[in-house]
Structures are given as structure tokens and as C-alpha cells.
Write an enzyme that holds these catalytic residues in place. Structure first.
Site, short mmCIF file in Angstrom:
data_model
loop_
_atom_site.label_atom_id
_atom_site.label_comp_id
_atom_site.label_asym_id
_atom_site.label_seq_id
_atom_site.Cartn_x
_atom_site.Cartn_y
_atom_site.Cartn_z
N GLY A 16 31.12 41.96 46.75
CA GLY A 16 31.23 40.63 47.35
C GLY A 16 30.37 39.55 46.72
O GLY A 16 30.10 38.53 47.35
N SER A 17 30.00 39.72 45.44
CA SER A 17 29.14 38.68 44.86
C SER A 17 29.94 37.41 44.56
O SER A 17 29.42 36.30 44.72
CB SER A 17 28.42 39.20 43.61
OG SER A 17 29.29 39.31 42.52
N ARG A 69 52.67 50.08 51.47
CA ARG A 69 52.13 48.84 50.92
C ARG A 69 52.71 47.64 51.69
O ARG A 69 52.01 46.67 51.99
CB ARG A 69 52.57 48.75 49.45
CG ARG A 69 51.51 48.35 48.52
CD ARG A 69 51.92 48.57 47.08
NE ARG A 69 51.19 49.66 46.50
CZ ARG A 69 49.90 49.65 46.24
NH1 ARG A 69 49.17 48.59 46.49
NH2 ARG A 69 49.31 50.70 45.71
N MET A 94 40.72 44.93 45.21
CA MET A 94 41.21 45.94 44.27
C MET A 94 42.45 46.64 44.84
O MET A 94 42.51 47.87 44.93
CB MET A 94 40.11 46.95 43.97
CG MET A 94 38.84 46.31 43.44
SD MET A 94 39.09 45.27 41.98
CE MET A 94 39.23 46.53 40.74
N LEU A 96 46.83 46.27 44.82
CA LEU A 96 48.01 45.55 44.35
C LEU A 96 48.75 44.98 45.55
O LEU A 96 48.90 45.65 46.58
CB LEU A 96 48.93 46.50 43.58
CG LEU A 96 48.38 47.03 42.26
CD1 LEU A 96 49.35 48.03 41.64
CD2 LEU A 96 48.09 45.88 41.29
N LEU A 97 49.21 43.76 45.40
CA LEU A 97 49.97 43.10 46.48
C LEU A 97 51.45 43.13 46.11
O LEU A 97 51.82 43.01 44.94
CB LEU A 97 49.49 41.67 46.64
CG LEU A 97 48.05 41.54 47.17
CD1 LEU A 97 47.48 40.14 46.90
CD2 LEU A 97 47.98 41.87 48.66
N ASN A 111 43.17 34.60 41.72
CA ASN A 111 42.55 35.89 41.43
C ASN A 111 41.54 35.71 40.30
O ASN A 111 41.75 34.89 39.40
CB ASN A 111 43.61 36.91 41.00
CG ASN A 111 43.00 38.28 40.75
OD1 ASN A 111 42.20 38.77 41.56
ND2 ASN A 111 43.37 38.90 39.65
N HIS A 113 39.64 37.92 37.27
CA HIS A 113 39.76 39.18 36.55
C HIS A 113 38.71 39.20 35.45
O HIS A 113 38.53 38.20 34.73
CB HIS A 113 41.16 39.32 35.96
CG HIS A 113 41.37 40.66 35.31
ND1 HIS A 113 41.50 41.82 36.05
CD2 HIS A 113 41.44 41.03 34.01
CE1 HIS A 113 41.64 42.84 35.21
NE2 HIS A 113 41.61 42.39 33.98
C1 GAR Z 1 34.46 41.27 39.64
O1 GAR Z 1 33.96 41.58 38.37
C2 GAR Z 1 35.91 40.87 39.56
O2 GAR Z 1 36.22 40.13 38.42
C3 GAR Z 1 36.57 42.21 39.56
O3 GAR Z 1 35.87 42.97 40.49
C4 GAR Z 1 34.52 42.53 40.51
C5 GAR Z 1 34.13 42.25 41.94
O4 GAR Z 1 32.76 41.97 42.04
N1 GAR Z 1 37.98 42.10 39.88
C6 GAR Z 1 38.92 42.86 39.34
O5 GAR Z 1 38.69 43.75 38.55
C7 GAR Z 1 40.34 42.54 39.81
N2 GAR Z 1 41.29 43.10 38.93
P1 GAR Z 1 32.20 41.27 43.33
O6 GAR Z 1 32.70 42.11 44.52
O7 GAR Z 1 30.71 41.36 43.19
O8 GAR Z 1 32.71 39.88 43.37
#
Ligand code: GAR
Length: 196
Positions: A16-17, A69, A94, A96-97, A111, A113
Site C-alpha cells: 500500500g505504499s 472472476r 494484483m 486480473l479484472l 493502473n 506497473h
Molecule cells: C508496485 O511496485 C506496483 O507498481 C506493482 O505492485 C507494487 C505495489 O506496491 N504493481 C504491479 O505489479 C501491477 N502489475 P505498493 O503496494 O507498495 O504500492
């Protein structure tokens, strides 16, 4: 921008950062938006405590409680619409929708990535960039389309790949840029909505 603040929801699955950064940006930087809800599909996500600490409502919709889903996405959709959400930010969500869900939020679903899309869709992006010998890596914020990690790019930020990088050191460099990029991308998306 005229009218009321845009109602935003953030979806997350883990730490959740990015959610924290977006929440603080919306609360502190005079953004014409209101964060009305966060939703996680994982009952043990560390980000639940982050949402609490930021004083934001968090709804847990455990995907394992659903047979399909489609059923999970229908519940997610109903929850978001019941709260009057107008724009959704996936921040480490994480899961898929379905195409039906995504198509129901045209240009209202963002989103982030951790790669320079279209490179390295999917998982383990930092490891793959290192294995490929890339000189630079980064992150992308984009409008979602039904295909995974696909859709019009709003913003990308690059970082150098250093000779002694591990996936962890590279990830740490990228996440700093993610936090900056997502706040900027949200501002861009809101400006577009206001002009639409
Ligand atoms: C982040 O690095 C984000 O880009 C990635 O998950 C991490 C979540 O970190 N997302 C994906 O890989 C989506 N395909 P966070 O929970 O600290 O924000």
C-alpha cells in the site's frame, strides 16, 4: 475545474505504499478529488493498516470467497458504484479484472506497473530487466484496457540500472519514482476529466 471533487477509489493487494502517496497527495495538495474508498482483495494485506492510519475507509472483498472472476468483479463493481466512485486507481492490485469490468469504466480506471511498458508486462519486472541487461528501467501509469498491462500511457518515469543492482535495489529505485509518477498521473487524468 468546476463542480464537486471527483470521487476516487484505490484498489490494492499488498503493502500500500502507492496508496499512501496518493491518499496524501489528494488530502494535502489541493487536488480536486476526494478519496472515498480503498478496496483490497486480500484480507491480510499490509495496506489495510496504511488505509486506517490515513483515515480512509477500506473494504475487504476476499476473492477466495467467490466462485468465479465474474462474481468477484460484480461485487467490486457494485461496491464502487454504491459509493459513487468516479475514478479508480489500481495501486498494486494484483488481480486480473474481467473485460466486462474494465469496459464498464472507460478511461476511469488507472493502473501503475513497475516497468517501462510495453516491456515486461506481468510479474518479476525488475528481475527480467536485469536479466535482459537493460540500461534503464522504470514505471508506467496507464489507462486500463481488457488486456493485462495494456492501454494508453499517461506517464512513465525512468531510472538507471546500475552494475551491481539486484531486483531489490532496482525495485527500491523504481518505487520512489512510482510515488512521484502516480501523483502526477492522477493530476493529468483529473484535468482530462474536467475538460471532457
Ligand atoms: C508496485 O511496485 C506496483 O507498481 C506493482 O505492485 C507494487 C505495489 O506496491 N504493481 C504491479 O505489479 C501491477 N502489475 P505498493 O503496494 O507498495 O504500492
Amino acid at each position: 475545474m468546476s463542480g464537486s471533487p471527483v470521487k476516487i477509489a484505490i484498489l490494492f493487494s499488498g503493502r500500500g505504499s502507492n496508496m499512501r502517496t496518493l491518499a496524501r497527495h489528494i488530502a494535502r495538495d489541493n487536488v480536486p478529488a476526494e478519496l472515498v474508498l480503498t478496496v483490497t482483495n486480500r484480507p491480510n494485506a499490509a495496506g489495510i493498516a496504511v488505509a486506517e492510519a490515513e483515515g480512509i475507509a477500506c473494504t475487504i472483498i476476499d476473492h477466495e470467497a467467490f466462485d468465479s472472476r465474474e462474481a468477484f468483479d460484480a461485487e467490486l463493481d457494485a461496491t464502487l458504484r454504491a459509493t459513487g466512485v468516479e475514478l479508480i486507481c489500481c495501486a498494486g492490485f494484483m488481480r486480473l479484472l474481467t473485460a466486462d469490468f474494465v469496459n464498464g469504466w472507460p478511461d476511469r480506471l488507472l493502473n501503475i506497473h513497475p516497468s517501462l511498458l510495453p516491456k515486461y508486462k506481468g510479474l518479476h519486472t525488475h528481475k527480467r530487466a536485469l536479466e535482459a541487461g537493460d540500461a534503464e528501467h522504470g514505471c508506467t501509469i496507464h489507462y486500463m484496457r481488457p488486456q493485462m498491462d495494456d492501454g494508453p500511457i499517461i506517464l512513465q518515469k525512468k531510472v538507471p540500472v546500475l552494475a551491481d543492482d539486484t531486483p531489490e535495489t532496482l525495485a527500491a529505485r523504481v518505487i520512489e519514482q512510482e510515488h512521484i509518477a502516480y501523483a502526477q498521473a492522477l493530476d493529468i487524468a483529473l484535468t482530462k476529466m474536467a475538460g471532457a
